[in-house]
Write a protein that holds these residues in place. Structure first.
Motif, PDB file in Angstrom:
ATOM      1  N   GLY A 218     -24.536 -38.878  51.680  1.00 23.02           N
ATOM      2  CA  GLY A 218     -24.442 -37.188  51.704  1.00 23.02           C
ATOM      3  C   GLY A 218     -25.479 -36.389  50.899  1.00 23.02           C
ATOM      4  N   PHE A 219     -25.993 -36.777  49.462  1.00 23.99           N
ATOM      5  CA  PHE A 219     -27.425 -35.829  48.562  1.00 23.99           C
ATOM      6  C   PHE A 219     -28.518 -35.373  49.939  1.00 23.99           C
ATOM      7  CE2 PHE A 219     -30.560 -35.023  46.016  1.00 23.99           C
ATOM      8  CZ  PHE A 219     -30.152 -34.769  44.947  1.00 23.99           C
ATOM      9  N   PHE A 220     -29.059 -36.373  50.522  1.00 23.73           N
ATOM     10  CA  PHE A 220     -29.716 -36.163  51.663  1.00 23.73           C
ATOM     11  C   PHE A 220     -29.085 -35.013  52.563  1.00 23.73           C
ATOM     12  CE2 PHE A 220     -31.782 -39.538  49.032  1.00 23.73           C
ATOM     13  CZ  PHE A 220     -33.117 -38.560  49.465  1.00 23.73           C
ATOM     14  N   VAL A 221     -28.043 -35.507  52.730  1.00 23.78           N
ATOM     15  CA  VAL A 221     -27.775 -34.390  54.249  1.00 23.78           C
ATOM     16  C   VAL A 221     -28.023 -32.890  53.523  1.00 23.78           C
ATOM     17  CG1 VAL A 221     -25.346 -33.458  55.435  1.00 23.78           C
ATOM     18  CG2 VAL A 221     -26.198 -35.886  55.573  1.00 23.78           C
ATOM     19  N   GLY A 222     -27.264 -32.409  52.596  1.00 23.96           N
ATOM     20  CA  GLY A 222     -27.476 -31.445  51.264  1.00 23.96           C
ATOM     21  C   GLY A 222     -28.599 -31.167  51.545  1.00 23.96           C
ATOM     22  N   ILE A 223     -29.814 -31.327  50.824  1.00 20.66           N
ATOM     23  CA  ILE A 223     -30.966 -31.628  50.070  1.00 20.66           C
ATOM     24  C   ILE A 223     -31.372 -31.317  52.047  1.00 20.66           C
ATOM     25  CG2 ILE A 223     -33.535 -32.939  50.413  1.00 20.66           C
ATOM     26  CD1 ILE A 223     -31.522 -31.734  47.151  1.00 20.66           C
ATOM     27  N   ILE A 224     -32.432 -31.492  53.372  1.00 22.67           N
ATOM     28  CA  ILE A 224     -32.203 -31.779  54.389  1.00 22.67           C
ATOM     29  C   ILE A 224     -32.172 -29.960  54.682  1.00 22.67           C
ATOM     30  CG2 ILE A 224     -32.827 -32.584  56.483  1.00 22.67           C
ATOM     31  CD1 ILE A 224     -32.968 -35.327  55.556  1.00 22.67           C
ATOM     32  N   THR A 225     -30.276 -29.826  54.946  1.00 24.47           N
ATOM     33  CA  THR A 225     -29.601 -28.459  55.738  1.00 24.47           C
ATOM     34  C   THR A 225     -30.119 -27.470  54.642  1.00 24.47           C
ATOM     35  OG1 THR A 225     -28.043 -30.302  55.725  1.00 24.47           O
ATOM     36  CG2 THR A 225     -27.731 -27.274  55.952  1.00 24.47           C
ATOM     37  N   ILE A 226     -30.156 -27.592  53.386  1.00 25.39           N
ATOM     38  CA  ILE A 226     -30.635 -26.680  52.189  1.00 25.39           C
ATOM     39  C   ILE A 226     -32.468 -26.292  52.312  1.00 25.39           C
ATOM     40  CG2 ILE A 226     -30.973 -25.595  49.847  1.00 25.39           C
ATOM     41  CD1 ILE A 226     -28.101 -25.423  50.328  1.00 25.39           C
ATOM     42  N   LEU A 227     -33.573 -27.293  52.735  1.00 22.14           N
ATOM     43  CA  LEU A 227     -34.334 -26.788  52.560  1.00 22.14           C
ATOM     44  C   LEU A 227     -34.832 -25.965  53.613  1.00 22.14           C
ATOM     45  CD1 LEU A 227     -36.831 -30.300  52.055  1.00 22.14           C
ATOM     46  CD2 LEU A 227     -36.564 -28.028  50.733  1.00 22.14           C
ATOM     47  N   PHE A 228     -34.263 -26.498  55.439  1.00 24.81           N
ATOM     48  CA  PHE A 228     -33.709 -25.569  56.956  1.00 24.81           C
ATOM     49  C   PHE A 228     -33.612 -24.764  56.314  1.00 24.81           C
ATOM     50  CE2 PHE A 228     -35.739 -30.192  57.914  1.00 24.81           C
ATOM     51  CZ  PHE A 228     -36.411 -29.641  58.522  1.00 24.81           C
ATOM     52  N   TYR A 229     -32.429 -24.513  55.527  1.00 22.21           N
ATOM     53  CA  TYR A 229     -31.970 -22.871  55.751  1.00 22.21           C
ATOM     54  C   TYR A 229     -32.616 -21.382  54.183  1.00 22.21           C
ATOM     55  CZ  TYR A 229     -28.756 -19.610  54.273  1.00 22.21           C
ATOM     56  OH  TYR A 229     -27.685 -18.928  54.039  1.00 22.21           O
ATOM     57  N   HIS A 230     -33.700 -22.085  53.944  1.00 21.97           N
ATOM     58  CA  HIS A 230     -33.940 -21.694  52.610  1.00 21.97           C
ATOM     59  C   HIS A 230     -35.476 -21.142  53.079  1.00 21.97           C
ATOM     60  CE1 HIS A 230     -34.969 -20.637  49.030  1.00 21.97           C
ATOM     61  NE2 HIS A 230     -36.498 -21.008  48.636  1.00 21.97           N
TER      62      HIS A 230
END
Length: 256
Positions: A174-186
């Motif tokens: 779940g942590f890496f789902v959040g990281i990957i999503t945030i990176l592409f969103y940012h």
């Protein structure tokens, strides 16, 4: 003495079949019936069985009977193996499989390879990506969901294999789902955080465990029902903590 040796052989076969069923997600009622039928097919009808998600106990219901115990150290979901064990049980009770060949057949079922791992990861990514699109996402959302799902499933499998705990693997996934999503969103590649996260998390949601727990409750297996339901809730909490920690940290930095 000959009767005792036969009992040991039949109980070992019944334990191996029961272990395979529980390890691959079968309900307790199905497992108990399979064990009783295997024993009854060879004349052992006075059998007492206790089954939970972590242990199987089989004993002769007579006063001088011996008890056999098998610990279940890992559990998953594999409908194909459950089907193969059911087929083995039918053949064994009908006399089509001998006692000498039974354990070898069960060991072969246990080592059944199934689909290639890369195919499982790819189809999980595609399925979750399509789900994010159905929620209103774009092609870019599909791509990011695919990558997040691929990473989440891979990390969860690897960590759970070594740690033997459902919390750590799902938390990191779940942590890496959040990281990957945030990176592409940012970087502006995607605009829909919620659709991507919901789609990627779909591969981790403990739907089978929760459904099995409720089904065990209905069938009267209260210990198994409580254990499986609590396990499903623990997995859901781990996923929520993993994603929530990333989103919370990002919000503190002013990103959301």
């Amino acid at each position: 003495m000959e009767e005792e040796k036969k009992a040991v052989s039949i109980f070992r076969i019944a334990l191996a079949a029961g272990e395979l069923l529980i390890k691959n997600g079968a309900e307790m009622n199905r497992t108990e019936e399979t064990i009783l039928r295997i024993c009854a097919s060879r004349g052992f009808t006075d059998i007492a069985v206790f089954i939970s998600p972590t242990v199987i106990m089989i004993g002769d219901d007579k006063k001088e009977g011996t008890t056999y115990i098998k610990n279940i150290k890992s559990r998953g979901s594999n409908i194909k193996k459950i089907s193969l064990v059911n087929e083995f049980s039918r053949n064994f009770t009908q006399g089509k499989v001998s006692e000498n060949d039974a354990l070898d057949i069960l060991k072969k079922i246990d080592t059944e390879k199934g689909y290639p791992y890369w195919l499982i990861l790819t189809t999980a990514g595609i399925g979750c990506g399509v789900f994010s699109v159905l929620l209103g996402g774009t092609v870019n959302d599909f791509i990011v969901t695919f990558l997040a799902t691929f990473a989440a499933v891979f990390l969860n499998d690897r960590i759970t294999r070594f740690s033997k705990t459902v919390f750590l693997g799902n938390f990191v996934a779940g942590f890496f789902v959040g990281i990957i999503t945030i990176l592409f969103y940012h970087v502006g590649f995607v605009k829909n955080l919620d659709m991507i996260i919901v789609g990627a998390v779909l591969s981790l949601v403990p739907g089978v465990a929760f459904t099995s727990g409720i089904r065990d409750f209905i069938l009267g297996d209260l210990i198994s029902g409580i254990a499986r339901t609590c396990e499903a809730v623990l997995i859901a909490v781990a996923i929520a903590f993993g994603i929530g920690s990333v989103l919370f940290a990002y919000s503190l930095l002013g990103g959301i």
